[in-house]
Design an enzyme around this catalytic site. Structure first.
Site, PDB file in Angstrom:
ATOM      1  N   LYS A  71       9.074  -9.579 -26.983  1.00  0.00           N
ATOM      2  CA  LYS A  71       9.295  -9.924 -25.478  1.00  0.00           C
ATOM      3  C   LYS A  71       7.799  -9.570 -24.759  1.00  0.00           C
ATOM      4  CE  LYS A  71      14.253  -9.140 -24.388  1.00  0.00           C
ATOM      5  NZ  LYS A  71      15.019  -8.311 -23.561  1.00  0.00           N
ATOM      6  N   LYS A  90      21.456 -19.227 -35.404  1.00  0.00           N
ATOM      7  CA  LYS A  90      22.659 -18.612 -34.906  1.00  0.00           C
ATOM      8  C   LYS A  90      22.996 -19.189 -33.542  1.00  0.00           C
ATOM      9  CE  LYS A  90      21.439 -14.775 -31.916  1.00  0.00           C
ATOM     10  NZ  LYS A  90      21.832 -13.548 -31.206  1.00  0.00           N
ATOM     11  N   LYS A 128      22.320 -18.303 -26.388  1.00  0.00           N
ATOM     12  CA  LYS A 128      22.410 -18.859 -25.153  1.00  0.00           C
ATOM     13  C   LYS A 128      20.822 -19.273 -24.886  1.00  0.00           C
ATOM     14  CE  LYS A 128      22.351 -14.548 -22.903  1.00  0.00           C
ATOM     15  NZ  LYS A 128      22.310 -13.892 -24.161  1.00  0.00           N
TER      16      LYS A 128
END
Ligand code: ATP
Ligand code: LTN
Length: 336
Positions: free
Chosen positions: A116, A199, A202
């Site tokens: 991140k 996978k 979102k």
């Protein structure tokens, strides 16, 4: 069973306000199965959500939406505690104490922090992002959880939590249970309808590969009918047929029928006919969730009452743990 004899399950999720089939089949539905014979705590971690840039009004809205979605998915507030992290005093307090026991290097090496903080679009990187796993450890240890159901990606964070529990126990004295992680079986991995090698997520740039629980039936049908398959004809869950295998997995999860039985039942059907069956099954599975969601989303008074009940029970536990921890840490008791 009384609280004392039941094992404690705790897991938390960020208030994203939406869930997809992967989250449901791979996580939330599994949490529901714990309700009857465990003491369950489900936290909506709004304090974790501010570790990356966000919009306050959206956070508030999606926190309500997330709790409404969880209830709609079967996390019955009569059988579990649904709480907002910021409502319970103790998470950040315990995180501070655990942070003082946590080597800086261990936080800097966490995969999620590296990913991140090093992303090109990361922008501002606050210290909260580095401290994230310590707060997560506090979420777990504050409730003396026995089992923490999470996805594979959170395994490293749970390892840190276990390390911190052991380090606290060794530094002061036996205080925390060292929690076990529960990771769903491989079978629960739902893949993107558009790129079945990845996978369902979102954050997938191709959103037509991801079916959200609140997608209206026509959108669900459209996404499933346009799922990527292969040039063959066989409806089999084979490694060289990841698209069809994924659809079989989705149908198995939606209907509770084993994949082998589904393969036999649909042998000879065209891919189009088979996809229509999958779409019908997913739509039927989502219907009660969507119905329940529409009844409670926007009912702020009801959702507030759920948060209040959750926070009251969670707080009672949290205060107990915090008092013990403060005593062991050598803090002077607060004069009454
Ligand atoms: P991201 O957009 O960051 O990939 P996500 O919505 O895919 O997020 P997470 O928030 O990382 O999912 O995970 C929430 C829970 O759902 C975790 O327990 C995770 O294991 C589970 N989960 C997420 N995606 C899938 C999937 N495709 N199949 C099965 N389980 C999943
Ligand atoms: N980091 C987790 C969310 C999370 C969590 C927790 C999960 C925060 N605190 C405590 C289990 C236990 C995530 O992003 N899925």
């Amino acid at each position: 069973m009384s609280e004392g004899t039941k094992k404690t399950i705790l897991t938390c999720a960020q208030p994203t306000g939406q869930l997809h089939l992967g989250n449901y089949f791979g996580a939330v539905r599994n949490w529901v199965s714990f309700l009857d014979d465990h003491e369950c705590f489900f936290g909506i971690v709004d304090q974790h959500a501010i570790t990356t840039p966000y919009v306050p009004a959206e956070l508030r809205r999606s926190t309500y939406r997330t709790v409404a979605l969880y209830i709609a998915c079967g996390l019955d507030p009569a059988k579990c505690r649904l709480f907002a992290q910021s409502h319970v005093i103790g998470h950040t307090e315990l995180a501070w104490i655990l942070g003082c026991l946590c080597p800086l290097g261990q936080l800097e090496r966490m995969t999620q922090f590296k990913e991140k903080s090093q992303r090109e679009d990361a922008g501002f990187v606050g210290s909260g992002l580095l401290f994230y796993p310590v707060l997560m450890a506090a979420d777990i240890l504050l409730y003396n959880a026995d089992i923490v159901p999470v996805g594979e990606d959170q395994k490293q964070h749970i390892e840190l939590c276990r390390d911190l529990a052991i380090r606290f126990n060794n530094t002061y004295s036996e205080t925390f249970k060292v929690p076990d992680v529960s990771i769903p079986r491989d079978g629960a991995r739902i893949r993107s309808l558009q790129s079945p090698d990845k996978k369902m997520s979102k954050s997938d740039p191709n959103q037509s590969g991801c079916v959200y629980l609140l997608d209206p039936p026509d959108r669900v049908r459209k996404k499933i009918m346009s799922a990527v398959t292969d040039s063959g004809r066989e409806i089999r869950a084979l490694p060289e047929k990841p698209g069809i295998a994924n659809l079989l997995g989705i149908l198995a999860a939606a209907t509770g029928t084993p994949v082998a039985e589904l393969e036999a039942a649909h042998a000879g059907k065209s891919y189009g006919e088979f996809k229509a069956v999958v779409a019908d099954a997913v739509i039927a599975c989502l219907e009660p969730i969507q119905k329940r969601f529409s009844e409670i989303d926007g009912d702020k008074a009801y959702l507030d009452s759920v948060f209040k009940e959750g926070a009251d029970t969670a707080q009672a536990r949290a205060y107990k743990t915090l008092a013990k921890v403060y005593r062991k840490a050598g803090f002077v008791p607060r004069p009454r």
